[in-house]
Design a protein around this motif. Structure first.
Motif, mmCIF file in Angstrom:
data_model
loop_
_atom_site.group_PDB
_atom_site.id
_atom_site.type_symbol
_atom_site.label_atom_id
_atom_site.label_comp_id
_atom_site.label_asym_id
_atom_site.label_seq_id
_atom_site.Cartn_x
_atom_site.Cartn_y
_atom_site.Cartn_z
ATOM 1 N N SER A 98 2.483 12.711 -19.050
ATOM 2 C CA SER A 98 3.381 13.822 -18.709
ATOM 3 C C SER A 98 2.633 15.151 -18.625
ATOM 4 N N THR A 99 1.513 15.277 -19.301
ATOM 5 C CA THR A 99 0.740 16.530 -19.258
ATOM 6 C C THR A 99 0.053 16.731 -17.916
ATOM 7 N N HIS A 101 1.695 15.758 -15.111
ATOM 8 C CA HIS A 101 2.835 15.607 -14.202
ATOM 9 C C HIS A 101 2.845 14.208 -13.581
ATOM 10 N N GLU A 103 3.855 9.788 -14.710
ATOM 11 C CA GLU A 103 4.585 8.895 -15.618
ATOM 12 C C GLU A 103 3.975 7.507 -15.542
ATOM 13 N N GLY A 122 3.573 9.817 -9.567
ATOM 14 C CA GLY A 122 2.995 11.161 -9.500
ATOM 15 C C GLY A 122 2.347 11.389 -8.149
ATOM 16 N N LEU A 149 7.017 11.169 -8.626
ATOM 17 C CA LEU A 149 8.010 11.348 -9.681
ATOM 18 C C LEU A 149 9.393 11.576 -9.068
ATOM 19 N N THR A 182 5.488 14.187 -2.186
ATOM 20 C CA THR A 182 6.146 14.311 -3.484
ATOM 21 C C THR A 182 7.517 13.649 -3.502
#
Length: 244
Positions: A98-99, A101, A103, A122, A149, A182
């Motif tokens: 998560s750091t 961005h 999963e 991601g 994500l 994205t």
């Protein structure tokens, strides 16, 4: 207890099918946790992997299942025990994803490549190099992109209109594909209504490709596509003109 010759013959005959042979080879392999590296089916053979004592395992398996059994012993670098430890290490770092961005959606091992599969959500171009760097670019890790994500940005409506050159509505199916890395959405096709319109509500506000298809008077499938930008809280509309 060693098998008798007659028993070996029966086992070999039974295991001419790789589907029957694989579970038996798995049972043999797990009895050697310091050597066994997993198995997989490659066309008509079961490939059994070991990190050490390959000749001894070949000889023993041939004596159990017969020299003509559809199997092959191959060398591997990591045992299942090793790969499960690596997979556990990746799992322990789940919060780290998560750091950056991203999963973590799956970590599994072993595979036919004798690696741990790390599937993630991601931005592939940004995230994957960071994952490999974080774990030290190991040869036991295979990173696999599973998509972006979930979209949390603004949304709008994507509307397509399909008409012929006289402006009459055409019955067609519509598919929308994201042109933004994205966003990854491809729902089941929609069909145009009586006015030749297909509409995708609650669509991420990015650029899309709308593809339509229909069967012309010759019975041929015709496809056409156009790009369209969906504005935030608005309607992105595109008309596609076709020859019937």
């Amino acid at each position: 207890m060693p098998l008798l010759t007659a028993e070996i013959d029966r086992v070999a005959a039974f295991n001419l099918s790789v589907q029957n042979l694989a579970p038996a080879l798995e049972g043999y392999g797990i009895g050697f946790p310091d050597d066994y590296a997993g198995l997989f089916i490659d066309q008509s053979n079961v490939i059994v992997q070991f990190t050490d004592h390959l000749d001894a395992h070949r000889s023993e398996l041939a004596s159990i299942f017969g020299p003509h059994a559809p199997m092959e012993v191959r060398p591997a670098r990591y045992t299942i025990k090793d790969l499960e430890a690596f997979a556990g290490m990746v799992e322990s770092e789940r919060d780290w994803f998560s750091t950056i961005h991203a999963e973590l959606v799956l970590r599994a091992g072993p595979t036919a490549t004798n690696t741990v599969r790390v599937r993630y959500l991601g931005n592939k171009d940004v995230v994957e190099p960071l994952i490999l760097e974080h774990f030290g670019h190991p040869d036991w890790l295979t990173a696999e992109w599973a998509g972006p994500l979930p979209w949390t940005g603004p949304r709008g409506i994507l509307r397509g209109m399909v008409v012929d050159r006289d402006g009459r509505p055409v019955t067609a199916w519509c598919i929308h594909r994201s042109l933004d890395p994205t966003v990854s959405v491809e729902d089941d096709p929609l069909y145009t209504d009586d006015n030749g319109i297909c509409e995708f509500p609650d669509t991420p506000a990015v650029k899309w490709e709308l593809e339509i298809g229909f069967v012309d008077h010759k019975g041929q499938v015709v496809r056409k596509s156009r790009s369209v930008l969906v504005p935030a809280n608005g309607i992105g509309q595109v008309a596609i003109v076709v020859d019937r």
